[in-house]
Design a protein around this motif. Structure first.
Motif, mmCIF file in Angstrom:
data_model
loop_
_atom_site.group_PDB
_atom_site.id
_atom_site.type_symbol
_atom_site.label_atom_id
_atom_site.label_comp_id
_atom_site.label_asym_id
_atom_site.label_seq_id
_atom_site.Cartn_x
_atom_site.Cartn_y
_atom_site.Cartn_z
ATOM 1 N N ARG A 115 0.841 -1.202 0.000
ATOM 2 C CA ARG A 115 0.000 0.000 0.000
ATOM 3 C C ARG A 115 0.875 1.250 0.000
ATOM 4 O O ARG A 115 1.966 1.236 0.536
ATOM 5 C CB ARG A 115 -0.886 0.051 1.251
ATOM 6 C CG ARG A 115 -2.078 -0.877 1.196
ATOM 7 C CD ARG A 115 -2.991 -0.632 2.376
ATOM 8 N NE ARG A 115 -3.614 0.691 2.343
ATOM 9 C CZ ARG A 115 -4.628 1.010 1.547
ATOM 10 N NH1 ARG A 115 -5.142 0.128 0.726
ATOM 11 N NH2 ARG A 115 -5.142 2.227 1.575
ATOM 12 N N VAL A 116 0.339 2.277 -0.614
ATOM 13 C CA VAL A 116 0.984 3.585 -0.480
ATOM 14 C C VAL A 116 0.515 4.102 0.874
ATOM 15 O O VAL A 116 -0.691 4.289 1.088
ATOM 16 C CB VAL A 116 0.541 4.540 -1.610
ATOM 17 C CG1 VAL A 116 1.085 5.942 -1.369
ATOM 18 C CG2 VAL A 116 0.994 4.012 -2.954
ATOM 19 N N THR A 117 1.452 4.291 1.793
ATOM 20 C CA THR A 117 1.033 4.695 3.139
ATOM 21 C C THR A 117 1.105 6.209 3.319
ATOM 22 O O THR A 117 0.371 6.775 4.114
ATOM 23 C CB THR A 117 1.905 4.011 4.219
ATOM 24 O OG1 THR A 117 3.271 4.203 3.857
ATOM 25 C CG2 THR A 117 1.606 2.529 4.322
ATOM 26 N N ALA A 118 2.002 6.850 2.579
ATOM 27 C CA ALA A 118 2.098 8.316 2.704
ATOM 28 C C ALA A 118 2.737 8.893 1.447
ATOM 29 O O ALA A 118 3.517 8.213 0.763
ATOM 30 C CB ALA A 118 2.940 8.684 3.921
ATOM 31 N N ILE A 119 2.352 10.123 1.156
ATOM 32 C CA ILE A 119 3.013 10.845 0.061
ATOM 33 C C ILE A 119 3.465 12.178 0.658
ATOM 34 O O ILE A 119 2.674 12.860 1.319
ATOM 35 C CB ILE A 119 2.051 11.084 -1.127
ATOM 36 C CG1 ILE A 119 1.372 9.774 -1.547
ATOM 37 C CG2 ILE A 119 2.796 11.684 -2.324
ATOM 38 C CD1 ILE A 119 0.229 9.935 -2.525
ATOM 39 N N GLU A 120 4.701 12.488 0.444
ATOM 40 C CA GLU A 120 5.227 13.753 0.988
ATOM 41 C C GLU A 120 5.949 14.507 -0.103
ATOM 42 O O GLU A 120 6.344 13.919 -1.108
ATOM 43 C CB GLU A 120 6.236 13.454 2.116
ATOM 44 C CG GLU A 120 5.598 12.822 3.341
ATOM 45 C CD GLU A 120 6.599 11.975 4.120
ATOM 46 O OE1 GLU A 120 7.818 12.135 3.910
ATOM 47 O OE2 GLU A 120 6.145 11.150 4.915
ATOM 48 N N LYS A 121 6.145 15.790 0.159
ATOM 49 C CA LYS A 121 6.906 16.585 -0.808
ATOM 50 C C LYS A 121 8.354 16.666 -0.339
ATOM 51 O O LYS A 121 8.615 16.903 0.844
ATOM 52 C CB LYS A 121 6.283 17.976 -0.921
ATOM 53 C CG LYS A 121 6.799 18.742 -2.115
ATOM 54 C CD LYS A 121 6.067 20.059 -2.298
ATOM 55 C CE LYS A 121 4.841 19.892 -3.146
ATOM 56 N NZ LYS A 121 4.182 21.142 -3.473
ATOM 57 N N GLU A 122 9.259 16.465 -1.285
ATOM 58 C CA GLU A 122 10.677 16.554 -0.929
ATOM 59 C C GLU A 122 11.055 18.035 -0.837
ATOM 60 O O GLU A 122 10.881 18.770 -1.805
ATOM 61 C CB GLU A 122 11.515 15.882 -2.021
ATOM 62 C CG GLU A 122 12.970 15.809 -1.713
ATOM 63 C CD GLU A 122 13.748 15.320 -2.937
ATOM 64 O OE1 GLU A 122 13.447 15.765 -4.057
ATOM 65 O OE2 GLU A 122 14.642 14.482 -2.755
ATOM 66 N N GLY A 123 11.515 18.428 0.294
ATOM 67 C CA GLY A 123 11.954 19.819 0.451
ATOM 68 C C GLY A 123 10.798 20.796 0.352
ATOM 69 O O GLY A 123 9.649 20.472 0.662
ATOM 70 N N GLU A 124 11.103 21.972 -0.141
ATOM 71 C CA GLU A 124 10.105 23.045 -0.185
ATOM 72 C C GLU A 124 9.332 23.023 -1.505
ATOM 73 O O GLU A 124 9.206 21.992 -2.131
ATOM 74 C CB GLU A 124 10.814 24.398 0.025
ATOM 75 C CG GLU A 124 11.328 24.601 1.446
ATOM 76 C CD GLU A 124 10.273 24.392 2.504
ATOM 77 O OE1 GLU A 124 9.214 25.037 2.416
ATOM 78 O OE2 GLU A 124 10.476 23.564 3.415
ATOM 79 N N ALA A 125 8.873 24.194 -1.959
ATOM 80 C CA ALA A 125 8.047 24.302 -3.158
ATOM 81 C C ALA A 125 8.669 23.571 -4.349
ATOM 82 O O ALA A 125 9.894 23.562 -4.507
ATOM 83 C CB ALA A 125 7.862 25.781 -3.494
ATOM 84 N N ASN A 126 7.801 22.989 -5.151
ATOM 85 C CA ASN A 126 8.195 22.275 -6.371
ATOM 86 C C ASN A 126 9.117 21.076 -6.146
ATOM 87 O O ASN A 126 9.770 20.603 -7.074
ATOM 88 C CB ASN A 126 8.836 23.216 -7.404
ATOM 89 C CG ASN A 126 7.852 24.277 -7.861
ATOM 90 O OD1 ASN A 126 6.648 24.016 -7.842
ATOM 91 N ND2 ASN A 126 8.341 25.449 -8.211
ATOM 92 N N GLY A 127 9.155 20.597 -4.889
ATOM 93 C CA GLY A 127 9.938 19.384 -4.637
ATOM 94 C C GLY A 127 9.241 18.181 -5.267
ATOM 95 O O GLY A 127 8.043 18.197 -5.500
ATOM 96 N N TRP A 128 10.010 17.134 -5.538
ATOM 97 C CA TRP A 128 9.401 15.935 -6.126
ATOM 98 C C TRP A 128 8.596 15.177 -5.055
ATOM 99 O O TRP A 128 9.012 15.153 -3.887
ATOM 100 C CB TRP A 128 10.494 15.028 -6.678
ATOM 101 C CG TRP A 128 11.132 15.553 -7.932
ATOM 102 C CD1 TRP A 128 11.093 16.821 -8.416
ATOM 103 C CD2 TRP A 128 11.914 14.788 -8.846
ATOM 104 N NE1 TRP A 128 11.792 16.910 -9.575
ATOM 105 C CE2 TRP A 128 12.319 15.668 -9.880
ATOM 106 C CE3 TRP A 128 12.325 13.455 -8.916
ATOM 107 C CZ2 TRP A 128 13.094 15.253 -10.956
ATOM 108 C CZ3 TRP A 128 13.114 13.046 -9.983
ATOM 109 C CH2 TRP A 128 13.479 13.940 -10.993
ATOM 110 N N PRO A 129 7.509 14.495 -5.449
ATOM 111 C CA PRO A 129 6.764 13.707 -4.467
ATOM 112 C C PRO A 129 7.562 12.475 -4.027
ATOM 113 O O PRO A 129 8.199 11.820 -4.849
ATOM 114 C CB PRO A 129 5.502 13.276 -5.230
ATOM 115 C CG PRO A 129 5.428 14.149 -6.443
ATOM 116 C CD PRO A 129 6.838 14.525 -6.768
#
Ligand code: FAD
Length: 487
Positions: free
Chosen positions: A96-110
């Motif tokens: 399962r995909v348990t979480a999605i986060e943004k890498e770093g600040e704005a426009n970071g990769w998921p």
């Protein structure tokens, strides 16, 4: 499953969807014996009985089928087998995909975190994760829409084979009732699938009764006049509410009494007294109805809530995220368009990514993804709103509207181009959502609408109040179609 057992989740795939699956090489892995062509469709108004029949012969097609039924499992298995043979594809199962986060600040990769502990840093994350899409939530993409106060009850139905005097079991039937449509979708000579959209309270009652009672109800709902169906629904609901069990014999007795009072002859296909699977010459009206159901495959009765929903955007704000399928849009199943629209999304997205790669672009950038959203958002919007309008048009019991839509339906049955247009809206056509929205289908639909509207204009010119109502009815249908047809 053995050859005569079918899963309850099935889809009608348009010719375009089948062609796409063939083009990518996945169709070879779909078990053909478990698919069934739809060569004709019978659609009728549950109140007035006004009827329209579609046939593949009405379409300028190279094939004799309008669409093809398959179990979703059969298609999924075919797709998985196909993917497993592509070395570049890595499949992760039972994760399962348990979480999605943004890498770093704005426009970071998921960053996609999985239940097996792995994390993926994604240049492009495709949200193909269904109506409650976690990817869509992460991207903060809003949706608009509403829940219908209906659920779809599905089941796999068993019945006798058609006799040598009848066409094969390749006709789909759909009756529009004010509570929602009920559809009979062939899977094999003796098995078919049902999608019965109806009010939530009734769904619970239908799911709680004995299968033989459900069989009796399904046969009646395809056959009895609407007023008697309403009575049977009330009977069932009050028996559930009062916990006073209703027996199948009581219901059958009631149905027989109602058939007599509606002057339904015991030798007509509309009679429940007709025994299923008789081998002699069938009643003349048998072509109008699906065969009598004899049983329901155990464990196949289930229900699904129905929604209209459309994402306000298909691409995340800074790119990197894109939505396809039910993650982007959900539609009432009455026209069998949801999966077909999703496959068309995938087709266009694949092409968009390919173009970006060939141009040496960044496949996750907003600019690279824009052609996808341009090609698909409005196209899906037209389908979604046409289907929603058809649903609303048939939910009313207001007599002038019933009359108008019925005359409209009768007129349509005589006008071939409009029939093709409605066939596309109703999902039975060789059309359905086409990836790039081009081709003869929409042209035919537009031409049909032209005739359709001029029929309405003629009606208006004649001028009496009732004729005007016909015109309005035709125009309303026309408007619904125009969402699909106008390009
Ligand atoms: C009764 C009924 C009849 C229908 N009939 C037709 C028809 O005849 N023709 C047609 O075209 N359409 C039909 N549809 C619509 C069709 O079923 C849907 O449009 C289609 O299944 C959507 O596919 P999807 O892959 O986009 O989403 P889904 O089928 O919802 O798949 C999403 C996937 O994402 C996975 N997922 C979600 N969250 C996570 C997570 N956190 N981690 C890992 N995985 C996750 C889920 O497990 C699921 O496998 C019908 C729908 C209903 C309800």
């Amino acid at each position: 499953m053995d050859a005569n057992t079918f899963s309850n989740r099935v889809s009608s795939l348009t010719n375009d969807s089948c062609q796409f699956l063939k083009d990518i090489g996945a169709w070879n892995y779909v078990e053909q014996r478990r698919t069934c062509p739809i060569e004709e469709m019978q659609v009728w108004d549950g109140i007035s009985g006004a009827r329209i029949n579609f046939s593949a012969a009405d379409l300028p097609l190279q094939t004799t089928e309008m669409s093809r039924m398959t179990e979703n499992l059969n298609l999924q298995r075919g797709l998985l087998k196909h993917l497993s043979r592509i070395p570049e594809v890595q499949l992760l199962d039972n994760v399962r995909v348990t979480a999605i986060e943004k890498e770093g600040e704005a426009n970071g990769w998921p960053l996609v975190r999985l239940s097996n502990g792995q994390t993926f840093r994604t240049r492009l994350l495709v949200g193909a994760d269904g109506p409650n899409s976690p990817v869509r939530t992460f991207a903060g993409i809003t949706t608009h829409g509403w829940a219908y106060d209906t659920h779809a009850v599905v089941a796999t139905l068993s019945h006798a084979p058609r006799t040598p005097f009848q066409p094969p079991n390749t006709t789909a039937y759909q009756r529009f009732l004010p509570t929602g449509p009920i559809a009979f979708l062939p899977l094999s000579p003796t098995e078919s699938s049902m999608v019965w959209s109806t009010k939530t309270a009734l769904v619970a009652a239908l799911k709680s009764v004995d299968p033989s009672m459900l069989v009796t109800f399904i046969n009646a709902v395809f056959r009895l006049p609407e007023v008697s169906i309403r009575y049977l629904h009330d009977l069932l609901l009050s028996s559930v509410a009062s916990r006073k069990a209703l027996t199948v014999d009581e219901v059958r007795e009631e149905i027989l009494w109602r058939e007599r009072s509606h002057n339904i002859s015991a030798t007509s296909a509309y009679s429940s007294a007709l025994s299923a699977g008789e081998v002699g010459i069938p009643p003349e009206d048998s072509e109008f109805l699906p065969p009598l159901i004899t049983s329901i495959q155990p464990g196949t009765v289930a229900s699904f809530p129905l929604r209209y929903s459309h994402a306000d955007a298909y691409i995340g704000d800074g790119g990197r995220i894109v939505l396809v399928g039910d993650a982007a849009h959900t539609v009432h199943p009455l026209a069998g368009q949801g999966l077909n629209a999703g496959l068309a999304d995938v087709q266009v997205l694949a092409r968009t990514i390919e173009t970006a790669l060939l141009q040496g672009g960044d496949i996750g950038s907003r600019t690279a993804l824009l052609p996808y959203t341009r090609a698909r958002w409005f196209e899906n919007h037209k389908i979604l709103s046409a289907v929603d309008k058809l649903h609303k048009l048939y939910s009313t019991t207001f007599p002038p509207v019933v009359w108008a839509r019925s005359v409209g339906l009768e007129v349509i049955n005589e006008l071939d181009t409009i029939k093709v247009a409605l066939m596309i809206t109703a999902g039975g056509g060789g059309g359905g959502p086409r990836a790039d929205g081009s081709g003869w289908r929409w042209d035919v639909a537009a031409k049909g609408l032209e005739n359709f509207n001029s029929t309405a204009d003629t009606a208006k010119v004649v001028g009496s109040g009732l004729v005007n109502v016909v015109g309005i009815g035709l125009q309303r249908l026309g408007n619904a179609l125009s969402q699909v047809g106008r390009r």
